[in-house]
Write a protein that holds these residues in place. Sequence first.
Motif, short mmCIF file in Angstrom:
data_model
loop_
_atom_site.label_atom_id
_atom_site.label_comp_id
_atom_site.label_asym_id
_atom_site.label_seq_id
_atom_site.Cartn_x
_atom_site.Cartn_y
_atom_site.Cartn_z
N ALA A 43 8.45 23.45 75.58
CA ALA A 43 8.84 22.08 74.78
C ALA A 43 10.05 21.39 75.59
CB ALA A 43 9.29 22.25 73.30
N SER A 44 9.83 21.36 76.94
CA SER A 44 10.94 20.94 77.61
C SER A 44 10.91 19.26 77.45
CB SER A 44 10.78 21.04 79.14
OG SER A 44 10.86 22.11 79.60
N THR A 45 12.01 18.52 77.48
CA THR A 45 12.33 17.35 77.27
C THR A 45 12.65 16.43 78.65
OG1 THR A 45 14.59 17.31 76.79
CG2 THR A 45 12.93 17.35 74.78
N ASP A 46 12.52 17.11 79.80
CA ASP A 46 12.84 16.45 81.05
C ASP A 46 11.50 16.28 81.80
OD1 ASP A 46 12.08 19.13 81.51
OD2 ASP A 46 13.47 19.57 83.05
N GLY A 47 10.33 16.32 81.13
CA GLY A 47 9.22 16.16 82.00
C GLY A 47 8.61 17.12 82.86
N SER A 48 9.05 18.51 82.56
CA SER A 48 8.43 19.49 83.33
C SER A 48 7.01 19.56 83.45
CB SER A 48 9.33 20.67 82.84
OG SER A 48 10.71 20.62 83.12
N ALA A 49 6.59 19.51 82.25
CA ALA A 49 5.16 19.77 82.10
C ALA A 49 4.21 18.85 83.09
CB ALA A 49 4.74 19.78 80.70
N ASP A 50 4.64 17.52 82.86
CA ASP A 50 3.83 16.32 83.42
C ASP A 50 4.07 16.44 84.66
OD1 ASP A 50 3.03 15.48 80.94
OD2 ASP A 50 4.90 13.67 80.64
N ALA A 51 5.49 16.81 85.33
CA ALA A 51 5.63 17.09 86.58
C ALA A 51 4.70 18.13 87.40
CB ALA A 51 6.98 17.03 87.00
N VAL A 52 4.58 19.20 86.87
CA VAL A 52 3.70 20.24 87.30
C VAL A 52 2.30 19.77 87.19
CG1 VAL A 52 2.61 22.59 86.74
CG2 VAL A 52 5.26 21.97 86.64
N SER A 53 1.79 18.95 86.11
CA SER A 53 0.32 18.62 85.96
C SER A 53 -0.07 17.86 87.14
CB SER A 53 0.18 18.12 84.73
OG SER A 53 0.35 18.94 83.66
N THR A 54 1.07 16.66 87.35
CA THR A 54 0.88 15.79 88.59
C THR A 54 0.63 16.59 89.66
OG1 THR A 54 1.90 14.09 87.19
CG2 THR A 54 1.70 13.68 89.68
N ALA A 55 1.77 17.30 90.16
CA ALA A 55 2.00 17.92 91.53
C ALA A 55 0.95 18.93 91.71
CB ALA A 55 3.19 18.24 91.72
N PHE A 56 0.61 19.48 90.69
CA PHE A 56 -0.40 20.82 90.85
C PHE A 56 -1.57 20.80 89.81
CE2 PHE A 56 4.05 21.85 91.88
CZ PHE A 56 3.99 22.30 93.14
N PRO A 57 -2.47 20.10 90.12
CA PRO A 57 -3.52 19.88 89.24
C PRO A 57 -4.36 20.83 88.99
CG PRO A 57 -4.06 18.50 91.30
CD PRO A 57 -2.67 19.06 91.23
N ASP A 58 -4.46 21.79 89.85
CA ASP A 58 -5.05 23.16 89.56
C ASP A 58 -4.38 24.15 88.65
OD1 ASP A 58 -7.12 22.20 91.19
OD2 ASP A 58 -6.21 23.22 92.84
N ALA A 59 -3.15 24.06 88.46
CA ALA A 59 -2.32 24.99 87.76
C ALA A 59 -2.79 24.89 86.18
CB ALA A 59 -0.88 24.67 87.81
#
Length: 319
Positions: A43-59
Motif C-alpha cells: 500500500a505504498s503512496t509513492d507510486g512504487s507499484a505503478d513504477a514497477v508495472s511500467t518499467a517491468f511489464p513482465d513482473a
Amino acid sequence: MSAAVVSVIVVSYQTRELIVRALSMLRASRPTVPYEVIVVDNASTDGSADAVSTAFPDAQVVRLAHNVGFARAVNVGAARASGEWLLLLNPDTELVDDVLGELVSYARTHPEHRVYTGRTLHADGTDDGRSVFALPSVWGYLCFAAGLSTVFRRSRLGNPEELPGLDRSRPGPVPAASGCLLLIERSLFTELAGFAPDYFMYSEDIDLCLRATLLGARPVLVPGAQVKHVGGASSTSVGKRVMVLQGKTTYLRLRWSRPRAAIGRLLLATGIAIRAAGARLTGRAGYWRGVWAARRTWLAGWPPVSELPPVEIVTPADR
C-alpha cells in the motif's frame, strides 16, 4: 519463454526509486537461470507499484490494501510463485554480478542445505556483517544487557549474535540467514507454511531458519553471492530500533518457554535502560532514550496474528 527456476520476491513500501533500481540491476546482471519477479506492494503512496508495472511489464505486481509488513507480504508473493526456488530480495539492494546463478549453482551441488544466503556489503564493498546471525540465546542477551556486545563487538564470546569470528570468505553453515538475501526451496517454504505471520518486520527470518533447521535444513553462506545493501530505507533511527526489538520479543513469545522468554525480555530491557542512561549522561546516541521511552511497545512484541486484519489484495482500479 523458459519456465522460471527462481521466483524473486521483493516487498515494496515507499521505495519507488530503490526498487526500480534493484530490479534494473537484477536484469542487468543477466542471470544464468530463468527467473520471474513478484513484487508485493504494501500500500505504498509513492507510486512504487505503478513504477514497477511500467518499467517491468513482465513482473507480477501484487497490490495490498494495507501495509501488512514483510512476513505476510512475502507469504502472499510465495503463494503466486512457480519457481523451484524462492529468492527473497530487499528493494534497497544492488546485485553484484549473477547472484541468482551463484546461489542456484551452489544449491544444486549442495542440496542438503535447502536455505542459502550470500554476503551483504557496504557501498565500499566491505562486508557489513548483516547477512547471517546466531540464534537468540540467554547468553547473547546477557552480553547485550551488560554492554559486552558493544564493548567487545569483534569478540565471539562477547557478541555472539553477530558471529564476528565467522570467515565470510568461505562457504559454510550458519545458524540463521537474513531475509534481505535468502534463497529457499519453495517446497520447504510451503512445508513451513511460510513466515510466521505474527511478525510484521524483523526476526521472521531467524524464526524461519530455526524451523527449517528442525526439519533437517542447514542454512549456508555462499560468499560468491553478494549484494550492496543501502539498509533502513523506510525506517527512522528510533523507529527501526523499536521494530527490531518488537521482532525480538515476538520471537521470544513464539519460540521460548514463558520463564525463559521473561528472562530474555528482562535482559533486553536492562540493556536498553543502561544505554538510555548513558545517552542522558554523555549526550551521545540519544536515540536510545527514544527507544527506552517506547518500551511498552517493543516489550509487547508484534500483535498476535489472531488480532490482525486479513490480507486484502486490490487492483489498480480499486485505488
